[in-house]
Design a protein around this motif. Structure first.
Motif, PDB file in Angstrom:
ATOM      1  N   ILE A   1       0.867  -1.183   0.000  1.00  0.00           N
ATOM      2  CA  ILE A   1       0.000   0.000   0.000  1.00  0.00           C
ATOM      3  C   ILE A   1       0.900   1.228   0.000  1.00  0.00           C
ATOM      4  O   ILE A   1       1.815   1.333   0.838  1.00  0.00           O
ATOM      5  CB  ILE A   1      -0.917   0.016   1.244  1.00  0.00           C
ATOM      6  CG1 ILE A   1      -1.956  -1.109   1.151  1.00  0.00           C
ATOM      7  CG2 ILE A   1      -1.581   1.377   1.428  1.00  0.00           C
ATOM      8  CD1 ILE A   1      -2.791  -1.289   2.408  1.00  0.00           C
ATOM      9  N   ASP A   2       0.657   2.164  -0.935  1.00  0.00           N
ATOM     10  CA  ASP A   2       1.584   3.307  -1.044  1.00  0.00           C
ATOM     11  C   ASP A   2       1.066   4.324  -2.064  1.00  0.00           C
ATOM     12  O   ASP A   2       0.163   4.032  -2.853  1.00  0.00           O
ATOM     13  CB  ASP A   2       2.957   2.783  -1.523  1.00  0.00           C
ATOM     14  CG  ASP A   2       4.112   3.747  -1.287  1.00  0.00           C
ATOM     15  OD1 ASP A   2       3.888   4.818  -0.677  1.00  0.00           O
ATOM     16  OD2 ASP A   2       5.239   3.424  -1.728  1.00  0.00           O
ATOM     17  N   SER A   3       1.662   5.501  -2.018  1.00  0.00           N
ATOM     18  CA  SER A   3       1.480   6.478  -3.095  1.00  0.00           C
ATOM     19  C   SER A   3       2.413   6.066  -4.235  1.00  0.00           C
ATOM     20  O   SER A   3       3.310   5.252  -4.037  1.00  0.00           O
ATOM     21  CB  SER A   3       1.812   7.887  -2.604  1.00  0.00           C
ATOM     22  OG  SER A   3       3.073   7.891  -1.974  1.00  0.00           O
ATOM     23  N   CYS A   4       2.185   6.616  -5.421  1.00  0.00           N
ATOM     24  CA  CYS A   4       2.989   6.195  -6.582  1.00  0.00           C
ATOM     25  C   CYS A   4       3.076   7.333  -7.597  1.00  0.00           C
ATOM     26  O   CYS A   4       2.503   8.412  -7.356  1.00  0.00           O
ATOM     27  CB  CYS A   4       2.338   4.945  -7.195  1.00  0.00           C
ATOM     28  SG  CYS A   4       3.488   3.946  -8.163  1.00  0.00           S
ATOM     29  N   GLN A   5       3.743   7.115  -8.720  1.00  0.00           N
ATOM     30  CA  GLN A   5       3.919   8.151  -9.757  1.00  0.00           C
ATOM     31  C   GLN A   5       2.570   8.784 -10.105  1.00  0.00           C
ATOM     32  O   GLN A   5       1.622   8.068 -10.405  1.00  0.00           O
ATOM     33  CB  GLN A   5       4.530   7.579 -11.045  1.00  0.00           C
ATOM     34  CG  GLN A   5       6.037   7.404 -11.019  1.00  0.00           C
ATOM     35  CD  GLN A   5       6.479   6.119 -10.333  1.00  0.00           C
ATOM     36  OE1 GLN A   5       5.686   5.226 -10.097  1.00  0.00           O
ATOM     37  NE2 GLN A   5       7.751   6.041  -9.996  1.00  0.00           N
ATOM     38  N   GLY A   6       2.495  10.104 -10.024  1.00  0.00           N
ATOM     39  CA  GLY A   6       1.250  10.832 -10.333  1.00  0.00           C
ATOM     40  C   GLY A   6       0.525  11.286  -9.076  1.00  0.00           C
ATOM     41  O   GLY A   6      -0.384  12.102  -9.137  1.00  0.00           O
ATOM     42  N   ASP A   7       0.894  10.702  -7.927  1.00  0.00           N
ATOM     43  CA  ASP A   7       0.281  11.146  -6.662  1.00  0.00           C
ATOM     44  C   ASP A   7       1.040  12.342  -6.086  1.00  0.00           C
ATOM     45  O   ASP A   7       0.536  13.018  -5.174  1.00  0.00           O
ATOM     46  CB  ASP A   7       0.290  10.013  -5.620  1.00  0.00           C
ATOM     47  CG  ASP A   7      -0.668   8.892  -5.984  1.00  0.00           C
ATOM     48  OD1 ASP A   7      -1.770   9.212  -6.472  1.00  0.00           O
ATOM     49  OD2 ASP A   7      -0.321   7.713  -5.793  1.00  0.00           O
ATOM     50  N   SER A   8       2.218  12.600  -6.587  1.00  0.00           N
ATOM     51  CA  SER A   8       3.079  13.675  -6.071  1.00  0.00           C
ATOM     52  C   SER A   8       2.344  14.991  -5.942  1.00  0.00           C
ATOM     53  O   SER A   8       1.519  15.329  -6.796  1.00  0.00           O
ATOM     54  CB  SER A   8       4.257  13.893  -7.011  1.00  0.00           C
ATOM     55  OG  SER A   8       5.243  12.952  -6.726  1.00  0.00           O
ATOM     56  N   GLY A   9       2.669  15.730  -4.885  1.00  0.00           N
ATOM     57  CA  GLY A   9       2.058  17.044  -4.645  1.00  0.00           C
ATOM     58  C   GLY A   9       0.745  16.935  -3.908  1.00  0.00           C
ATOM     59  O   GLY A   9       0.292  17.875  -3.275  1.00  0.00           O
TER      60      GLY A   9
ATOM     61  N   SER B   1       5.831  13.316  -1.881  1.00  0.00           N
ATOM     62  CA  SER B   1       7.114  13.795  -2.394  1.00  0.00           C
ATOM     63  C   SER B   1       7.915  12.729  -3.154  1.00  0.00           C
ATOM     64  O   SER B   1       8.163  12.873  -4.340  1.00  0.00           O
ATOM     65  CB  SER B   1       7.922  14.362  -1.227  1.00  0.00           C
ATOM     66  OG  SER B   1       9.163  14.843  -1.643  1.00  0.00           O
ATOM     67  N   TRP B   2       8.311  11.656  -2.480  1.00  0.00           N
ATOM     68  CA  TRP B   2       9.147  10.660  -3.154  1.00  0.00           C
ATOM     69  C   TRP B   2       9.096   9.311  -2.443  1.00  0.00           C
ATOM     70  O   TRP B   2       8.375   9.123  -1.474  1.00  0.00           O
ATOM     71  CB  TRP B   2      10.600  11.122  -3.288  1.00  0.00           C
ATOM     72  CG  TRP B   2      11.352  11.335  -1.994  1.00  0.00           C
ATOM     73  CD1 TRP B   2      11.299  12.433  -1.202  1.00  0.00           C
ATOM     74  CD2 TRP B   2      12.248  10.424  -1.355  1.00  0.00           C
ATOM     75  NE1 TRP B   2      12.113  12.272  -0.101  1.00  0.00           N
ATOM     76  CE2 TRP B   2      12.730  11.057  -0.178  1.00  0.00           C
ATOM     77  CE3 TRP B   2      12.727   9.145  -1.664  1.00  0.00           C
ATOM     78  CZ2 TRP B   2      13.637  10.442   0.704  1.00  0.00           C
ATOM     79  CZ3 TRP B   2      13.652   8.543  -0.796  1.00  0.00           C
ATOM     80  CH2 TRP B   2      14.086   9.191   0.376  1.00  0.00           C
ATOM     81  N   GLY B   3       9.879   8.398  -2.920  1.00  0.00           N
ATOM     82  CA  GLY B   3       9.969   7.050  -2.377  1.00  0.00           C
ATOM     83  C   GLY B   3      10.729   6.216  -3.389  1.00  0.00           C
ATOM     84  O   GLY B   3      10.806   6.592  -4.557  1.00  0.00           O
ATOM     85  N   THR B   4      11.314   5.088  -2.917  1.00  0.00           N
ATOM     86  CA  THR B   4      11.986   4.197  -3.868  1.00  0.00           C
ATOM     87  C   THR B   4      10.943   3.240  -4.398  1.00  0.00           C
ATOM     88  O   THR B   4      10.425   2.413  -3.652  1.00  0.00           O
ATOM     89  CB  THR B   4      13.147   3.449  -3.186  1.00  0.00           C
ATOM     90  OG1 THR B   4      13.997   4.420  -2.592  1.00  0.00           O
ATOM     91  CG2 THR B   4      13.936   2.596  -4.163  1.00  0.00           C
ATOM     92  N   GLY B   5      10.558   3.398  -5.660  1.00  0.00           N
ATOM     93  CA  GLY B   5       9.498   2.571  -6.261  1.00  0.00           C
ATOM     94  C   GLY B   5       8.173   2.848  -5.569  1.00  0.00           C
ATOM     95  O   GLY B   5       7.985   3.888  -4.934  1.00  0.00           O
ATOM     96  N   CYS B   6       7.267   1.905  -5.683  1.00  0.00           N
ATOM     97  CA  CYS B   6       5.962   2.065  -5.044  1.00  0.00           C
ATOM     98  C   CYS B   6       5.583   0.774  -4.340  1.00  0.00           C
ATOM     99  O   CYS B   6       5.613  -0.295  -4.956  1.00  0.00           O
ATOM    100  CB  CYS B   6       4.879   2.380  -6.067  1.00  0.00           C
ATOM    101  SG  CYS B   6       5.248   3.800  -7.104  1.00  0.00           S
ATOM    102  N   ALA B   7       5.231   0.892  -3.080  1.00  0.00           N
ATOM    103  CA  ALA B   7       4.674  -0.202  -2.277  1.00  0.00           C
ATOM    104  C   ALA B   7       5.647  -1.367  -2.080  1.00  0.00           C
ATOM    105  O   ALA B   7       5.221  -2.496  -1.830  1.00  0.00           O
ATOM    106  CB  ALA B   7       3.350  -0.689  -2.876  1.00  0.00           C
TER     107      ALA B   7
END
Ligand code: 4AZ
Length: 483
Positions: free
Chosen positions: A425-433, A451-457
């Motif tokens: 479960i996580d935010s991912c590309q396009g959720d930024s901001g 803001s960021w993270g290494t990959g998603c979930a």
């Protein structure tokens, strides 16, 4: 191909010829009208002598005069238009300097005409000629929105005693934090906390002077109540939560559930999320508006719409100004926050509403239940989702998130981690901001911006969010400087 060989055509210029004055001329006939005698001397005595380099043909002469006067007329018209434009520009500048004397993102010292950058306002060092930058410092503290005023003398913040306080004072304080008086919600007294030892009190006999000059520090507050001030009705969601729960691993949102969530488009494509904080201001991530994305005119903001396909049929709100945090760092993502000012204000409805900015002293707990929302990918490397998704994520303590097996010291004080170390479960590309929010005292607070993270979930790689509590002060100062 047509040939151009042979003499060029000859055109006789007769100039302007009013009807019935000259009759049609036959070939070989006298070219002059009959009232000029054909026996007349070549230069009649009553004709003024003119320099010979001027045409001696009357028809050509009159046409040149006509032409010259037309040119003159055109020049006069152009000059008149230029004069009107110059006057309009001058009037605009006069109006601009009378209305808001500080150009760019600067705050005026009272009405002195001296302007300082927002970062110097309430920084503990006096920069204004009369020290206004340090004597008009107000903030809202904690989850009860307790109004506090800074005393440059004792170098500390004091809550304001409710005695003799009214909405007019509340509106002044809200304006000094960068809010418009149109959004003013309320001022009310709340019981003082034992921790309050001193207060700011109103000197009612001080007459009609500046609010801040009326305030003095005192150890007592007769009513026992301090001012709780709301400058905007924020943090209200019209839908109760379906905690049961896509984002990665979340659910589809319903209208009004996350009314502060906006989709930020460039050329009809969703690029980032954002959060409404006032009728005209949107909070997003600085990395969303970097480089070629820093031009406000390329952005459109969509509010109150859950479906991306539907947005393509609408116009969206234009962006007037983008302010990126001056200390944003592309590599580390330190201070990943930016403000967008809309050209026209949003109308608030059940599905379009602001979220509350966290006040200093909010103390969000480790493991605090928070929610993320957005149109980001539903799996690592996926495409933007058509519908708005949301999911609940717990906050993760910074020290833990900085451990060797998670982000190994990359989590700076301007960042906050949230998610599950087990992954899924996580935010991912396009959720930024977009928003990371929590509910406390029945109010929704903006805890962070994606803001960021290494990959998603992925396991041990939770989402990293901008730590909004750290940015609240920067946001208020910039709203104030760009009213
Ligand atoms: C992004 O690129 C992005 N898993 C957002 C969030 C996360 C990673 C990337 C966190 O918009």
């Amino acid at each position: 191909m047509t040939s151009t060989v042979g003499p060029p055509p000859y055109y006789e210029n007769h100039g302007f010829q009013p009807e019935n004055i000259y009759s049609a001329r036959q070939p070989g006939a006298n070219p002059y009208p009959q009232y000029f005698s054909t026996n007349a001397p070549s230069v009649p005595s009553y004709v003024p002598r003119v320099a010979t380099y001027q045409s001696s043909r009357p028809v050509a002469h009159s046409s040149e005069r006509t032409c010259a006067s037309s040119v003159k007329k055109i020049i006069v018209i152009i000059l008149s238009i230029l004069l009107v434009i110059c006057c309009a520009i001058a009037a605009f500048f006069i109006w601009y300097f009378v209305e808001n004397r500080c150009l760019g993102s600067l705050i005026e010292c009272g009405s002195s005409g001296v302007c300082i950058p927002p970062s110097q306002w309430c920084d503990g060092v006096s920069h204004c000629p009369s020290g206004e930058d340090e004597t008009r410092c107000v903030r809202l503290f904690g989850p009860d929105f307790i109004l506090e005023v800074y005393s440059p003398v004792s170098k500390s913040w004091y809550p304001v005693c409710q005695d003799d306080w009214n909405d007019d004072y509340g509106k002044i304080a809200c304006k000094d934090m960068g809010y418009s008086v149109d959004t003013y919600y309320y001022s009310r007294g709340v019981a003082t906390e034992v921790s309050f030892k001193s207060y700011m009190k109103l000197n009612t006999s001080a007459g009609n002077i500046d609010l801040y000059k009326k305030l003095y520090s005192s150890d007592s507050c007769a009513s026992g109540n301090v001012v709780s001030l709301r400058c905007i009705e924020c943090g209200l969601s019209t839908k109760s939560m379906n905690i049961m729960n896509r984002i990665v691993g979340g659910s589809g949102a319903t209208p009004g559930q996350w009314p502060w969530q906006v989709s930020l488009h460039v050329h009809g494509i969703h690029v980032c999320g954002g959060s409404i904080i006032t009728h005209q201001w949107i909070v997003t991530a600085a990395h969303c508006v970097e480089g070629r994305f820093s031009d406000p005119y390329s952005w459109r903001v969509y509010a109150g719409i859950l479906n991306q396909n539907e947005m393509l049929l609408r116009n969206g709100y234009r962006v007037q100004q983008i302010i990126s945090h001056p200390d944003y760092d592309t590599d580390s993502k330190d201070n990943d926050v930016a403000l967008m000012k809309l050209e026209t204000p949003l109308s608030f409805t059940d599905t379009v509403r602001p979220v509350c900015l966290p006040n200093p002293g909010m103390m969000f707990q480790p493991n605090q239940q928070c929610w993320i929302s957005g149109w980001g990918a539903e799996y690592q490397g996926g495409k933007t989702s058509n519908n708005l998704n949301y999911v609940t994520v717990p906050l993760i303590e910074r020290s833990r998130c900085n451990s060797v097996y998670i982000y190994n010291g990359m989590i700076l004080p301007t960042m906050i981690c949230a998610g599950y170390l087990g992954g899924g479960i996580d935010s991912c590309q396009g959720d930024s901001g977009g928003p990371l929010v929590t509910n406390k005292n029945s109010v929704w607070w903006l805890v962070g911006d994606t803001s960021w993270g290494t990959g998603c979930a992925s396991p041990n790689r939770p989402g990293v969010y901008g730590n909004m509590t750290v940015f609240t002060d920067w946001i208020y100062k910039n709203m104030q400087a760009n009213r």
